[in-house]
Design a protein around this motif. Structure first.
Motif, PDB file in Angstrom:
ATOM      1  N   LEU A 107       0.834  -1.200   0.000  1.00 57.33           N
ATOM      2  CA  LEU A 107       0.000   0.000   0.000  1.00 57.33           C
ATOM      3  C   LEU A 107       0.869   1.251   0.000  1.00 57.33           C
ATOM      4  CD1 LEU A 107      -2.663  -1.035   2.685  1.00 57.33           C
ATOM      5  CD2 LEU A 107      -2.884  -1.158   0.185  1.00 57.33           C
ATOM      6  N   ASP A 108       0.442   2.259  -0.750  1.00 57.46           N
ATOM      7  CA  ASP A 108       1.142   3.536  -0.780  1.00 57.46           C
ATOM      8  C   ASP A 108       0.607   4.412   0.349  1.00 57.46           C
ATOM      9  OD1 ASP A 108       2.379   5.924  -1.326  1.00 57.46           O
ATOM     10  OD2 ASP A 108       1.987   5.869  -3.477  1.00 57.46           O
ATOM     11  N   LEU A 109       1.477   4.677   1.339  1.00 57.36           N
ATOM     12  CA  LEU A 109       1.069   5.466   2.496  1.00 57.36           C
ATOM     13  C   LEU A 109       1.364   6.963   2.341  1.00 57.36           C
ATOM     14  CD1 LEU A 109       2.486   3.229   5.411  1.00 57.36           C
ATOM     15  CD2 LEU A 109       0.291   3.018   4.228  1.00 57.36           C
ATOM     16  N   THR A 110       2.014   7.333   1.265  1.00 59.16           N
ATOM     17  CA  THR A 110       2.593   8.669   1.144  1.00 59.16           C
ATOM     18  C   THR A 110       1.591   9.786   1.404  1.00 59.16           C
ATOM     19  OG1 THR A 110       3.987   7.699  -0.594  1.00 59.16           O
ATOM     20  CG2 THR A 110       4.123  10.082  -0.269  1.00 59.16           C
ATOM     21  N   SER A 111       0.400   9.654   0.880  1.00 60.19           N
ATOM     22  CA  SER A 111      -0.578  10.739   1.003  1.00 60.19           C
ATOM     23  C   SER A 111      -1.513  10.570   2.196  1.00 60.19           C
ATOM     24  CB  SER A 111      -1.415  10.838  -0.287  1.00 60.19           C
ATOM     25  OG  SER A 111      -2.103   9.608  -0.515  1.00 60.19           O
ATOM     26  N   LEU A 112      -1.372   9.480   2.944  1.00 57.72           N
ATOM     27  CA  LEU A 112      -2.267   9.235   4.071  1.00 57.72           C
ATOM     28  C   LEU A 112      -1.838  10.033   5.300  1.00 57.72           C
ATOM     29  CD1 LEU A 112      -2.841   5.355   3.939  1.00 57.72           C
ATOM     30  CD2 LEU A 112      -4.300   7.171   3.023  1.00 57.72           C
ATOM     31  N   PRO A 113      -2.798  10.549   6.077  1.00 58.53           N
ATOM     32  CA  PRO A 113      -2.440  11.226   7.329  1.00 58.53           C
ATOM     33  C   PRO A 113      -1.973  10.201   8.358  1.00 58.53           C
ATOM     34  CG  PRO A 113      -4.824  11.039   7.131  1.00 58.53           C
ATOM     35  CD  PRO A 113      -4.251  10.558   5.823  1.00 58.53           C
ATOM     36  N   PRO A 114      -1.292  10.647   9.413  1.00 53.77           N
ATOM     37  CA  PRO A 114      -0.730   9.713  10.403  1.00 53.77           C
ATOM     38  C   PRO A 114      -1.749   8.743  10.982  1.00 53.77           C
ATOM     39  CG  PRO A 114       0.127  11.912  10.784  1.00 53.77           C
ATOM     40  CD  PRO A 114      -0.916  12.051   9.718  1.00 53.77           C
ATOM     41  N   GLU A 115      -2.944   9.227  11.297  1.00 53.08           N
ATOM     42  CA  GLU A 115      -3.932   8.365  11.968  1.00 53.08           C
ATOM     43  C   GLU A 115      -4.469   7.249  11.076  1.00 53.08           C
ATOM     44  OE1 GLU A 115      -6.117  12.053  10.378  1.00 53.08           O
ATOM     45  OE2 GLU A 115      -4.213  11.599  11.402  1.00 53.08           O
ATOM     46  N   ARG A 116      -4.260   7.355   9.770  1.00 53.94           N
ATOM     47  CA  ARG A 116      -4.752   6.307   8.864  1.00 53.94           C
ATOM     48  C   ARG A 116      -3.655   5.333   8.450  1.00 53.94           C
ATOM     49  NH1 ARG A 116      -7.850   8.369   3.883  1.00 53.94           N
ATOM     50  NH2 ARG A 116      -8.015   6.106   3.663  1.00 53.94           N
ATOM     51  N   ARG A 117      -2.436   5.539   8.923  1.00 53.05           N
ATOM     52  CA  ARG A 117      -1.325   4.664   8.520  1.00 53.05           C
ATOM     53  C   ARG A 117      -1.224   3.416   9.386  1.00 53.05           C
ATOM     54  NH1 ARG A 117       3.589   8.154   5.899  1.00 53.05           N
ATOM     55  NH2 ARG A 117       2.267   9.707   4.879  1.00 53.05           N
ATOM     56  N   LYS A 118      -1.894   3.399  10.538  1.00 53.58           N
ATOM     57  CA  LYS A 118      -1.874   2.254  11.455  1.00 53.58           C
ATOM     58  C   LYS A 118      -0.434   1.878  11.827  1.00 53.58           C
ATOM     59  CE  LYS A 118      -6.295   0.441   9.854  1.00 53.58           C
ATOM     60  NZ  LYS A 118      -7.038  -0.698   9.277  1.00 53.58           N
ATOM     61  N   VAL A 119       0.318   2.929  12.165  1.00 54.05           N
ATOM     62  CA  VAL A 119       1.717   2.779  12.544  1.00 54.05           C
ATOM     63  C   VAL A 119       1.850   3.103  14.030  1.00 54.05           C
ATOM     64  CG1 VAL A 119       4.034   3.747  12.238  1.00 54.05           C
ATOM     65  CG2 VAL A 119       2.596   3.312  10.244  1.00 54.05           C
ATOM     66  N   GLY A 120       2.553   2.247  14.790  1.00 56.07           N
ATOM     67  CA  GLY A 120       2.831   2.532  16.190  1.00 56.07           C
ATOM     68  C   GLY A 120       4.066   3.401  16.309  1.00 56.07           C
ATOM     69  N   PHE A 121       4.058   4.348  17.255  1.00 53.16           N
ATOM     70  CA  PHE A 121       5.173   5.282  17.406  1.00 53.16           C
ATOM     71  C   PHE A 121       5.549   5.357  18.879  1.00 53.16           C
ATOM     72  CE2 PHE A 121       6.925   8.843  14.640  1.00 53.16           C
ATOM     73  CZ  PHE A 121       8.042   9.052  15.443  1.00 53.16           C
ATOM     74  N   LEU A 122       6.812   5.052  19.190  1.00 56.04           N
ATOM     75  CA  LEU A 122       7.319   5.165  20.556  1.00 56.04           C
ATOM     76  C   LEU A 122       8.301   6.331  20.607  1.00 56.04           C
ATOM     77  CD1 LEU A 122       7.452   4.077  23.428  1.00 56.04           C
ATOM     78  CD2 LEU A 122       9.223   2.493  22.689  1.00 56.04           C
ATOM     79  N   PHE A 123       7.901   7.415  21.299  1.00 51.33           N
ATOM     80  CA  PHE A 123       8.708   8.624  21.386  1.00 51.33           C
ATOM     81  C   PHE A 123       9.732   8.516  22.513  1.00 51.33           C
ATOM     82  CE2 PHE A 123       4.643   9.876  19.554  1.00 51.33           C
ATOM     83  CZ  PHE A 123       5.020  10.673  18.487  1.00 51.33           C
ATOM     84  N   GLN A 124      10.777   9.330  22.411  1.00 49.95           N
ATOM     85  CA  GLN A 124      11.823   9.338  23.440  1.00 49.95           C
ATOM     86  C   GLN A 124      11.264   9.800  24.785  1.00 49.95           C
ATOM     87  OE1 GLN A 124      15.373  11.456  22.367  1.00 49.95           O
ATOM     88  NE2 GLN A 124      16.164  11.488  24.426  1.00 49.95           N
ATOM     89  N   ASP A 125      10.332  10.761  24.765  1.00 58.38           N
ATOM     90  CA  ASP A 125       9.797  11.284  26.024  1.00 58.38           C
ATOM     91  C   ASP A 125       8.513  10.564  26.451  1.00 58.38           C
ATOM     92  OD1 ASP A 125       8.002  12.223  24.182  1.00 58.38           O
ATOM     93  OD2 ASP A 125       8.234  14.336  24.674  1.00 58.38           O
ATOM     94  N   TYR A 126       8.174   9.459  25.720  1.00 65.73           N
ATOM     95  CA  TYR A 126       7.044   8.570  26.038  1.00 65.73           C
ATOM     96  C   TYR A 126       5.687   9.193  25.726  1.00 65.73           C
ATOM     97  CZ  TYR A 126      10.914   6.791  28.843  1.00 65.73           C
ATOM     98  OH  TYR A 126      12.144   6.378  29.268  1.00 65.73           O
ATOM     99  N   ALA A 127       5.476  10.502  25.992  1.00 68.61           N
ATOM    100  CA  ALA A 127       4.222  11.195  25.675  1.00 68.61           C
ATOM    101  C   ALA A 127       3.008  10.477  26.248  1.00 68.61           C
ATOM    102  CB  ALA A 127       4.083  11.352  24.152  1.00 68.61           C
ATOM    103  N   LEU A 128       3.110  10.010  27.493  1.00 66.05           N
ATOM    104  CA  LEU A 128       1.975   9.369  28.160  1.00 66.05           C
ATOM    105  C   LEU A 128       0.969  10.428  28.598  1.00 66.05           C
ATOM    106  CD1 LEU A 128       3.927   6.821  30.380  1.00 66.05           C
ATOM    107  CD2 LEU A 128       2.741   6.347  28.231  1.00 66.05           C
ATOM    108  N   PHE A 129      -0.295  10.013  28.691  1.00 67.55           N
ATOM    109  CA  PHE A 129      -1.345  10.920  29.129  1.00 67.55           C
ATOM    110  C   PHE A 129      -1.367  10.945  30.656  1.00 67.55           C
ATOM    111  CE2 PHE A 129      -2.924   9.139  25.038  1.00 67.55           C
ATOM    112  CZ  PHE A 129      -2.812  10.306  24.285  1.00 67.55           C
ATOM    113  N   PRO A 130      -1.040  12.087  31.283  1.00 65.85           N
ATOM    114  CA  PRO A 130      -0.903  12.119  32.742  1.00 65.85           C
ATOM    115  C   PRO A 130      -2.215  11.914  33.506  1.00 65.85           C
ATOM    116  CG  PRO A 130      -0.725  14.331  31.813  1.00 65.85           C
ATOM    117  CD  PRO A 130      -0.731  13.380  30.660  1.00 65.85           C
ATOM    118  N   HIS A 131      -3.353  12.210  32.853  1.00 66.50           N
ATOM    119  CA  HIS A 131      -4.637  12.095  33.536  1.00 66.50           C
ATOM    120  C   HIS A 131      -5.232  10.687  33.442  1.00 66.50           C
ATOM    121  CE1 HIS A 131      -5.517  12.862  29.326  1.00 66.50           C
ATOM    122  NE2 HIS A 131      -6.740  12.397  29.509  1.00 66.50           N
ATOM    123  N   LEU A 132      -4.578   9.792  32.678  1.00 68.43           N
ATOM    124  CA  LEU A 132      -5.064   8.423  32.524  1.00 68.43           C
ATOM    125  C   LEU A 132      -4.213   7.458  33.339  1.00 68.43           C
ATOM    126  CD1 LEU A 132      -5.739   8.231  28.663  1.00 68.43           C
ATOM    127  CD2 LEU A 132      -7.339   8.843  30.485  1.00 68.43           C
TER     128      LEU A 132
END
Length: 316
Positions: A60-85
């Motif tokens: 599949l060509d993902l080039t024009s798809l927005p991030p939320e439609r790519r079904k890609v997992g992303f692990l950031f260096q700062d974790y970006a966890l939701f503090p209220h959850l």
């Protein structure tokens, strides 16, 4: 399979990469700061658009798809966890977004809590956890929706040395168990070698070399690659000739030089590392480094063996 052929330009910098990652493979992008590693990751995630080229995954060509439609997992260096959850709610977040049925969602969260050794912390908030625990929550959240592709941006960079060593093997085991295709960005060769099936060396927006960790380390392509990978015995053509080698740039890997042999050198510097000793030795006017379990003192003469069959010729 992930297939990249992208170009992206910024003022003073140009990225041009063609690369393939096989299904179920972990490939590490290894390079110094500013080499384009994180830019490439953002292009795959859809956080940046390429100036030219394409990002394809599983046909599949993902080039024009927005991030939320790519079904890609992303692990950031700062974790970006939701503090209220809570921990469990953080892990479940992507499953809610993907509209998993409640029973399947609860089962997947339970499975990941157990795998990440987080079950006792399920009801806690991220700020109540240690750095290592937060990292495991972030990894669980990224893996929860079972993405076919996982992107990891310096995943252990925010941890201290003790935690990094502890979590390296944990992360390696988790990636193997999940069988997910993963693209890892790091500037740390140990991290890349332990986690990845293959390593791609990046320099100034270009790929210098790709291969299995053992191959890349043992046979770096050029002096820059050898130096970046931590090799110390890089010989100029003149130094090579002084040691009886052809007048070209060479690398003496660790197994090429050892104590005990017909060549005579002088120990100029002795470094004690606990389980091993590092020795800087002057041989034929050339300063060389080797390690041993224990070694002579500074100023002592030593016999050295140079195995010409282990010497690597470098390009450039």
């Amino acid at each position: 399979m992930l297939a990249l052929a992208v170009r992206k330009a910024f003022p003073g910098f140009r990225l041009e990469i063609a690369l393939e990652v096989q299904e179920g493979e972990v490939l590490a992008l290894l390079g110094p700061s500013g080499s384009g590693k994180s830019t490439l990751l953002k292009l795959v995630a859809g956080l940046l658009q390429p100036d030219a080229g394409s990002v394809r995954f599983g046909g599949l060509d993902l080039t024009s798809l927005p991030p939320e439609r790519r079904k890609v997992g992303f692990l950031f260096q700062d974790y970006a966890l939701f503090p209220h959850l809570t921990v469990a709610e953080n892990i479940a977040f992507g499953l809610l977004e993907a509209r998993w049925p409640k029973a399947a969602r609860e089962e997947r969260v339970k499975e990941l809590l157990a795998r990440m050794e987080l079950t006792p912390h399920a009801g806690k908030r991220p700020q109540e956890l240690s750095g290592g625990e937060q990292q495991r929550v972030a990894l669980a959240r990224a893996l929860a929706p079972k993405p076919r592709l996982l992107l990891l941006d310096e995943p252990l960079g925010a941890l201290d040395l003790r935690l990094r060593e502890e979590l390296l093997l944990f992360l390696r085991r988790t990636l193997r168990e999940e069988g997910v295709t993963a693209l890892l960005v790091t500037h740390d060769q140990e991290e890349a070698f332990l986690l990845a099936h293959r390593v791609a060396l990046l320099r100034e927006g270009r790929i210098v070399q790709v291969g299995r960790p053992e191959e890349v380390y043992a046979h770096p392509k050029d002096p820059w690659a050898a130096r970046f990978l931590g090799h110390k015995n890089l010989l100029s053509p003149e130094e090579s000739q002084a040691l009886g080698l052809p007048p070209k740039a060479h690398l003496l890997p660790p197994k090429a030089l050892s104590l005990g042999g017909p060549l005579e050198g002088v120990v100029e510097e002795r470094l004690f590392f606990g389980p091993r000793v590092g020795l800087w030795v002057r041989l034929g006017g050339v300063r060389l480094y080797l390690e041993a379990q224990e070694g002579p003192r500074e100023g002592e003469r030593v016999g050295l063996h140079l195995d010409a069959f282990q010497v690597v010729t470098l390009e450039g």
